[in-house]
Write a protein that holds these residues in place. Structure first.
Motif, short mmCIF file in Angstrom:
data_model
loop_
_atom_site.label_atom_id
_atom_site.label_comp_id
_atom_site.label_asym_id
_atom_site.label_seq_id
_atom_site.Cartn_x
_atom_site.Cartn_y
_atom_site.Cartn_z
N PHE A 43 -16.73 5.09 -3.51
CA PHE A 43 -16.23 4.16 -2.49
C PHE A 43 -15.00 3.45 -3.04
O PHE A 43 -15.03 2.91 -4.15
CB PHE A 43 -17.34 3.16 -2.14
CG PHE A 43 -16.93 2.10 -1.19
CD1 PHE A 43 -16.78 2.37 0.16
CD2 PHE A 43 -16.69 0.82 -1.63
CE1 PHE A 43 -16.41 1.38 1.06
CE2 PHE A 43 -16.31 -0.19 -0.75
CZ PHE A 43 -16.17 0.10 0.60
N LEU A 44 -13.92 3.44 -2.27
CA LEU A 44 -12.67 2.82 -2.69
C LEU A 44 -12.18 1.84 -1.64
O LEU A 44 -12.36 2.06 -0.44
CB LEU A 44 -11.57 3.89 -2.88
CG LEU A 44 -11.88 5.05 -3.83
CD1 LEU A 44 -10.83 6.13 -3.67
CD2 LEU A 44 -11.91 4.56 -5.24
N VAL A 45 -11.54 0.75 -2.10
CA VAL A 45 -10.94 -0.23 -1.21
C VAL A 45 -9.46 -0.36 -1.60
O VAL A 45 -9.14 -0.50 -2.78
CB VAL A 45 -11.64 -1.60 -1.31
CG1 VAL A 45 -10.93 -2.63 -0.43
CG2 VAL A 45 -13.11 -1.49 -0.94
N PHE A 46 -8.61 -0.32 -0.58
CA PHE A 46 -7.16 -0.44 -0.77
C PHE A 46 -6.65 -1.69 -0.05
O PHE A 46 -7.25 -2.14 0.92
CB PHE A 46 -6.44 0.79 -0.20
CG PHE A 46 -6.77 2.05 -0.93
CD1 PHE A 46 -6.02 2.47 -2.01
CD2 PHE A 46 -7.85 2.83 -0.54
CE1 PHE A 46 -6.34 3.63 -2.69
CE2 PHE A 46 -8.18 3.99 -1.20
CZ PHE A 46 -7.43 4.39 -2.29
N ARG A 47 -5.52 -2.22 -0.52
CA ARG A 47 -4.92 -3.40 0.11
C ARG A 47 -4.39 -3.09 1.51
O ARG A 47 -4.37 -3.95 2.37
CB ARG A 47 -3.79 -3.94 -0.76
CG ARG A 47 -4.26 -4.59 -2.03
CD ARG A 47 -3.10 -4.88 -2.98
NE ARG A 47 -3.60 -5.26 -4.28
CZ ARG A 47 -4.01 -4.42 -5.23
NH1 ARG A 47 -3.98 -3.13 -5.02
NH2 ARG A 47 -4.46 -4.86 -6.38
N SER A 48 -3.94 -1.84 1.71
CA SER A 48 -3.35 -1.47 3.00
C SER A 48 -3.45 0.04 3.20
O SER A 48 -3.71 0.80 2.26
CB SER A 48 -1.88 -1.88 3.03
OG SER A 48 -1.14 -1.12 2.09
N LYS A 49 -3.18 0.46 4.43
CA LYS A 49 -3.14 1.88 4.75
C LYS A 49 -2.00 2.56 3.99
O LYS A 49 -2.16 3.68 3.52
CB LYS A 49 -2.96 2.06 6.26
CG LYS A 49 -3.01 3.48 6.72
CD LYS A 49 -2.91 3.58 8.24
CE LYS A 49 -2.93 5.02 8.69
NZ LYS A 49 -2.82 5.12 10.16
N ASP A 50 -0.86 1.86 3.86
CA ASP A 50 0.28 2.43 3.13
C ASP A 50 -0.08 2.73 1.67
O ASP A 50 0.31 3.76 1.13
CB ASP A 50 1.48 1.49 3.18
CG ASP A 50 2.10 1.42 4.57
OD1 ASP A 50 1.87 2.35 5.38
OD2 ASP A 50 2.80 0.43 4.85
N GLU A 51 -0.81 1.82 1.04
CA GLU A 51 -1.21 2.05 -0.36
C GLU A 51 -2.20 3.20 -0.47
O GLU A 51 -2.17 3.96 -1.43
CB GLU A 51 -1.74 0.77 -0.99
CG GLU A 51 -0.64 -0.24 -1.23
CD GLU A 51 -1.05 -1.39 -2.11
OE1 GLU A 51 -2.20 -1.43 -2.60
OE2 GLU A 51 -0.19 -2.29 -2.32
N PHE A 52 -3.08 3.34 0.51
CA PHE A 52 -3.99 4.49 0.51
C PHE A 52 -3.20 5.78 0.65
O PHE A 52 -3.46 6.75 -0.08
CB PHE A 52 -5.02 4.39 1.64
CG PHE A 52 -5.72 5.70 1.90
CD1 PHE A 52 -6.62 6.21 0.97
CD2 PHE A 52 -5.46 6.43 3.04
CE1 PHE A 52 -7.24 7.44 1.18
CE2 PHE A 52 -6.08 7.65 3.27
CZ PHE A 52 -6.98 8.15 2.33
N ILE A 53 -2.24 5.81 1.56
CA ILE A 53 -1.43 7.03 1.76
C ILE A 53 -0.67 7.38 0.49
O ILE A 53 -0.61 8.54 0.08
CB ILE A 53 -0.49 6.86 2.98
CG1 ILE A 53 -1.32 6.84 4.26
CG2 ILE A 53 0.56 7.97 3.03
CD1 ILE A 53 -0.55 6.42 5.50
#
Length: 151
Positions: free
Chosen positions: A25-35
């Motif tokens: 399970f991962l959490v990112f600050r934003s969709k852009d950082e995930f991409i």
């Protein structure tokens, strides 16, 4: 809240969560950082790790000797500040031999979002050994086997 600081100061931050594989399970600050984390092959492993705000591989964590497992609290409604919005929240607890600690806290004004995340995390834990939480029987003292010094 996925860091000790944000848990202690009770500051909520928007984020994007992703389940990778069965139990990661991962959490990112934003969709852009995930991409960026997902798509860019030209960034270093260190930079890739910095893009992740919080991560846990429940199955790998369960293999550590001092980790008993993880537990999700029930979803509860709560208002965090006077005049603030009603938030639906729950916590992810990491249980160690010495007791539990809060690994992360999650909340949203939208109860459906919170229930979906709770369900995903519950599913990850169900796929782990001991369904995500080892028994404490090995930590208990068996009084029947222990001889009293007074007998």
């Amino acid at each position: 809240r996925t860091s000790l600081t944000s848990i202690l100061i009770k500051k909520w931050q928007k984020s994007l969560w992703v389940q990778c594989g069965r139990t990661k399970f991962l959490v990112f600050r934003s969709k852009d950082e995930f991409i960026e984390w997902n798509d860019r092959i030209d960034i270093s492993e260190k930079k890739r790790d910095q893009l992740v705000r919080f991560k846990v591989d429940f199955e790998k964590e369960m293999c550590k000797s001092n980790v008993r497992g993880f537990k999700l609290t029930n979803i509860k409604p709560k208002i965090y500040s006077k005049g603030g919005p009603l938030m639906h929240q729950f916590k992810l607890e990491r249980w160690m031999d010495l007791g539990p600690s809060i690994a992360a806290a999650f909340a949203s004004q939208n109860p459906k979002e919170v229930h979906r995340l709770h369900s995903v995390l519950h599913g990850c834990l169900q796929l782990c050994p001991w369904r995500g939480l080892k028994s404490i029987k090995d930590l208990l003292i068996d009084n029947k086997k222990k001889k009293s010094p007074f007998s």
